[in-house]
Write an enzyme that holds these catalytic residues in place. Sequence first.
Site, PDB file in Angstrom:
ATOM      1  N   CYS A   1       2.691  -6.053   6.208  1.00 21.55           N
ATOM      2  CA  CYS A   1       2.291  -5.281   5.168  1.00 21.55           C
ATOM      3  C   CYS A   1       3.957  -4.871   4.905  1.00 21.55           C
ATOM      4  O   CYS A   1       4.467  -4.129   5.141  1.00 21.55           O
ATOM      5  CB  CYS A   1       1.474  -4.423   4.905  1.00 21.55           C
ATOM      6  SG  CYS A   1      -0.316  -5.472   4.903  1.00 21.55           S
TER       7      CYS A   1
ATOM      8  N   HIS B   1       0.644  -1.262  -0.451  1.00 15.10           N
ATOM      9  CA  HIS B   1      -0.108   0.081  -0.329  1.00 15.10           C
ATOM     10  C   HIS B   1       0.682   1.198   0.280  1.00 15.10           C
ATOM     11  O   HIS B   1       1.926   0.763   0.459  1.00 15.10           O
ATOM     12  CB  HIS B   1      -1.289   0.321   1.004  1.00 15.10           C
ATOM     13  CG  HIS B   1      -0.248   0.160   2.366  1.00 15.10           C
ATOM     14  ND1 HIS B   1       0.577   1.206   3.224  1.00 15.10           N
ATOM     15  CD2 HIS B   1      -0.003  -1.228   3.141  1.00 15.10           C
ATOM     16  CE1 HIS B   1       0.371   0.864   4.408  1.00 15.10           C
ATOM     17  NE2 HIS B   1       0.406  -0.088   4.416  1.00 15.10           N
TER      18      HIS B   1
END
Length: 338
Positions: free
Chosen positions: A251, A232
């Site tokens: 992540c 992201h």
Amino acid sequence: GWRPLAASGQLRVGARGPAVLALRQRLAITGDIDPASGGSNIFDSFVEGALVQFQNRHGLSATGAVNRGTLNALNIPVETRIRQLETNIVRLRSYSGNLGGRYVVANIPAALVETVENGQVATRHAAGVGKIDRQSPILQTKIPEVNFNPTWTVPASIIRKDLIPKMRQDPGYLTENKIRIIGPAGEIEPSRVNWMSDEATKYTFRQDPGGEFNSLGFVRINIPSPHGVYMHDTPAKGIFGDDYRFVSSGCIRVQNVRDYITWLLKDTPGWDRNKIDEVLRTGERINARMSAPVPVYWVYVTGWATPDGEVHFRDDIYNKDGLGGAPMAQLPGKPDEE
């Protein structure tokens, strides 16, 4: 013989003495300085240039001066580096087949994401990776879609560790950060929840889209895997400030994400740079499905050579090299992300 370099103040241009001579000899061993540049004990522009090259090869800030991180890297014996390369040759062999015409590589210890097309690096991005206690996994899969202006569902661990304590201190916290509480019958007002208990762990917490405050930024890049991780954007200011604790769920966040998704969506009709800019401007919650999913590899490589023959090393941040007492150039904590 191997003599570790001792720290004697800041070694930089203009310094002189035995420490500079030792530094020259050390940089000659790794081929960063031409031994013919003399055995002088003066820190001149040759030493500075050699040190910049050494720092670049080790993913350190290229200051041309010896600081703590550079000193630690200089003091890792060459024999250890050779063993590190042997370990990484085995890893790299597993990627020696056909990786695809277009693919993405995220090298976790280097905190770096590269897009590759026809064997050439197309874009390169600094990245944030999982902390030692919540590691980014090694995986290979394909990227099927890009989510614009995503909502963020708060992981259970963060509800427990962060949100409940925050709400005890500041009852307006969720509202300020545009986080909604969703129960079985719909949205629940924060004032209806007993924050002195663990009642909140039964609900879903969802943050509205918006790259300024949403903890994922403007973009989430979905990657199907059993690990539940994804890539992201780097938000302007995630709800946890510079700390971004949720990154520890493994992540990877990608800097200059616009260049990255423009490259990902290049062959997907209707998704040129103008369309991407427009969707980011309007804040529309939309998914772009890619016409051909792009292979992505999250790898763990701490030593490699570039096509021009430079040998690079990075810290063994998750202690996977098996060299006991992992070579650590940076101080424990977080890898240099910027």
